[in-house]
Motif scaffolding. Structure first.
Motif, short mmCIF file in Angstrom:
data_model
loop_
_atom_site.label_atom_id
_atom_site.label_comp_id
_atom_site.label_asym_id
_atom_site.label_seq_id
_atom_site.Cartn_x
_atom_site.Cartn_y
_atom_site.Cartn_z
N ILE A 38 4.51 -102.27 -28.31
CA ILE A 38 5.20 -102.67 -28.49
C ILE A 38 4.36 -102.94 -30.17
O ILE A 38 4.93 -103.49 -30.65
N ASN A 39 2.74 -102.12 -30.04
CA ASN A 39 2.82 -102.06 -31.30
C ASN A 39 3.55 -101.75 -32.15
O ASN A 39 4.11 -101.98 -33.37
N LYS A 40 3.79 -99.89 -31.64
CA LYS A 40 4.73 -99.64 -32.88
C LYS A 40 6.52 -100.20 -33.42
O LYS A 40 6.92 -100.36 -34.43
N VAL A 41 6.60 -100.66 -32.05
CA VAL A 41 7.82 -101.85 -32.36
C VAL A 41 8.18 -102.76 -34.13
O VAL A 41 8.91 -103.57 -33.92
N LEU A 42 6.73 -103.41 -33.29
CA LEU A 42 6.55 -104.35 -34.36
C LEU A 42 6.38 -104.25 -35.78
O LEU A 42 6.85 -104.80 -36.78
N ALA A 43 5.44 -102.92 -35.59
CA ALA A 43 4.93 -102.33 -37.20
C ALA A 43 6.64 -101.88 -37.78
O ALA A 43 7.15 -102.14 -38.97
N LEU A 44 7.62 -101.10 -36.59
CA LEU A 44 8.71 -101.21 -37.68
C LEU A 44 9.93 -102.47 -37.39
O LEU A 44 10.51 -103.07 -38.77
N ARG A 45 9.65 -103.14 -36.99
CA ARG A 45 10.27 -104.99 -37.06
C ARG A 45 9.82 -104.79 -38.70
O ARG A 45 9.64 -106.30 -38.99
N CYS A 46 8.03 -105.27 -38.25
CA CYS A 46 7.63 -105.99 -39.40
C CYS A 46 8.35 -105.32 -41.27
O CYS A 46 8.48 -105.61 -42.53
N LEU A 47 8.35 -103.99 -41.36
CA LEU A 47 8.95 -102.94 -42.20
C LEU A 47 10.49 -104.20 -42.54
O LEU A 47 10.74 -104.27 -43.98
N VAL A 48 11.14 -104.28 -41.56
CA VAL A 48 12.37 -104.55 -41.98
C VAL A 48 12.47 -106.17 -42.29
O VAL A 48 12.98 -106.60 -43.72
N LYS A 49 11.60 -106.81 -41.86
CA LYS A 49 11.36 -108.47 -42.52
C LYS A 49 11.19 -108.19 -43.86
O LYS A 49 11.22 -109.37 -44.39
N ASN A 50 10.55 -107.01 -44.16
CA ASN A 50 9.87 -107.64 -45.48
C ASN A 50 10.22 -107.20 -46.53
O ASN A 50 9.85 -106.87 -47.51
N GLY A 51 11.94 -106.60 -46.28
CA GLY A 51 12.68 -106.06 -46.66
C GLY A 51 11.96 -104.34 -47.13
O GLY A 51 12.40 -103.84 -48.41
N ASP A 54 13.48 -98.83 -46.60
CA ASP A 54 14.19 -98.37 -46.84
C ASP A 54 12.80 -97.60 -48.21
O ASP A 54 12.54 -96.48 -48.05
N ARG A 55 12.03 -97.67 -48.33
CA ARG A 55 10.91 -97.25 -49.23
C ARG A 55 9.58 -97.01 -48.34
O ARG A 55 9.04 -96.21 -48.62
N TYR A 56 9.38 -97.19 -47.11
CA TYR A 56 8.90 -96.76 -46.23
C TYR A 56 9.15 -95.59 -45.46
O TYR A 56 8.52 -94.17 -45.89
N TRP A 57 10.69 -95.15 -45.82
CA TRP A 57 11.02 -94.33 -45.04
C TRP A 57 11.13 -92.61 -46.62
O TRP A 57 10.84 -91.87 -45.99
N ASN A 58 11.30 -93.55 -47.60
CA ASN A 58 10.93 -92.73 -48.89
C ASN A 58 10.09 -91.93 -48.54
O ASN A 58 9.78 -90.99 -49.27
N GLU A 59 9.11 -92.77 -48.80
CA GLU A 59 7.79 -92.58 -48.88
C GLU A 59 7.34 -91.17 -48.20
O GLU A 59 6.40 -90.22 -48.32
#
Length: 64
Positions: A38-51, A54-59
């Motif tokens: 759940i911690n991994k899922v929530l970390a990814l969900r926070c990336l989506v919600k914060n916009g 794309d920046r995360y994956w590019n970095e």
């Protein structure tokens, strides 16, 4: 000081954000989660919600 800068100082905004990010995804019927998963899922969900998705994956690609 914080109010003049436009910061929210109450807990209502934080509680609402938690319900939105966590509750909608993790508290659905018949869902079971382990803490690690759940911690991994929530970390990814926070990336989506914060916009920041794309920046995360590019970095990450550039660091590889």
């Amino acid at each position: 000081m914080f109010r003049e800068k436009g910061y929210h100082i109450g807990s209502g905004v934080i509680e609402s954000a938690c319900q939105h990010v966590v509750g909608q995804r993790c508290k659905q019927a018949v869902m079971r989660w382990k803490k690690e998963g759940i911690n991994k899922v929530l970390a990814l969900r926070c990336l989506v919600k914060n916009g920041a998705w794309d920046r995360y994956w590019n970095e990450l690609k550039q660091a590889a």
